[in-house]
Design an enzyme around this catalytic site. Structure first.
Site, mmCIF file in Angstrom:
data_model
loop_
_atom_site.group_PDB
_atom_site.id
_atom_site.type_symbol
_atom_site.label_atom_id
_atom_site.label_comp_id
_atom_site.label_asym_id
_atom_site.label_seq_id
_atom_site.Cartn_x
_atom_site.Cartn_y
_atom_site.Cartn_z
ATOM 1 N N ILE A 103 -5.533 17.864 -15.789
ATOM 2 C CA ILE A 103 -6.303 18.308 -14.622
ATOM 3 C C ILE A 103 -7.381 17.292 -14.270
ATOM 4 O O ILE A 103 -7.924 16.609 -15.142
ATOM 5 C CB ILE A 103 -6.919 19.710 -14.873
ATOM 6 N N CYS A 104 -7.660 17.204 -12.987
ATOM 7 C CA CYS A 104 -8.768 16.418 -12.443
ATOM 8 C C CYS A 104 -8.578 14.922 -12.689
ATOM 9 O O CYS A 104 -7.638 14.325 -12.190
ATOM 10 C CB CYS A 104 -10.087 16.957 -13.011
ATOM 11 N N HIS A 105 -9.453 14.296 -13.491
ATOM 12 C CA HIS A 105 -9.371 12.865 -13.777
ATOM 13 C C HIS A 105 -8.440 12.541 -14.950
ATOM 14 O O HIS A 105 -8.186 11.379 -15.229
ATOM 15 C CB HIS A 105 -10.762 12.304 -14.079
#
Length: 180
Positions: A105-107
């Site tokens: 998730i995300c970065h």
């Protein structure tokens, strides 16, 4: 299921660790905190220090085949640190080679880029990673959650903390189906 959660010693976005962790526990699975160093990790709420969490296993001593899946929480510093650690990158790559499911998730997909496992895959992430992912051979999409089954395993990705509910539901569903 036994699920590895890989983080750096500091820089993980706390909510991106704790919500998927709790979802795994609530579903009756065993989450295991794996890091590059023994002791505790320091989580963050964006740029502010948050809670610390005890490390269960050190990545250099953890075996991919001891886990049914891998979750990579985000935070800007977390995947940036992990992608510079050869053992962490090898651990991530090992899940793909073993055909085990991975969720990021995300970065967190920055670590996937370093492990060279995104080529030919369709995934999502924090928007600022899209150029890196495209340059590594992936197709980037702006979707709440994306499941890609290109290759030998399934990859679940999401963009940001606002996507956590869908991310948790989807990764648990995919991991359960893969564990068969």
């Amino acid at each position: 299921m036994r699920i590895a959660f890989l983080t750096a010693p500091e820089g993980v976005e706390q909510v991106e660790l704790t919500e998927p962790w709790q979802a795994a526990k609530d579903a009756g699975h065993e989450p295991v905190l794996v890091s590059t160093e023994a002791g505790e990790i320091q989580a963050f709420n964006h740029l502010d220090k948050a809670d610390t969490f005890p490390v269960d296993e050190v990545v250099g001593e953890a075996a991919v085949d001891a886990f049914d899946g891998l979750v990579l929480p985000g935070g800007v510093a977390n995947p940036d640190f992990l992608r510079t650690d050869e053992k962490a990158v090898a651990f991530v790559r090992g899940f793909f080679e073993a055909g085990r499911p991975v969720a990021a998730i995300c970065h967190a997909p920055w670590t996937l880029v370093e492990a060279d496992v995104v080529r030919g895959r369709v995934l999502t992430s924090w928007p600022s990673l899209q150029t890196d992912l495209r340059n590594a051979g992936a197709t980037w999409v702006d979707e709440q959650v994306k499941v890609c089954d290109h290759g030998t395993n399934k990859l679940v990705t999401s963009r940001k903390p606002d996507d956590l509910k869908a991310f948790c539901e989807t990764y648990l569903e995919v991991f359960a189906a893969e564990a068969g």
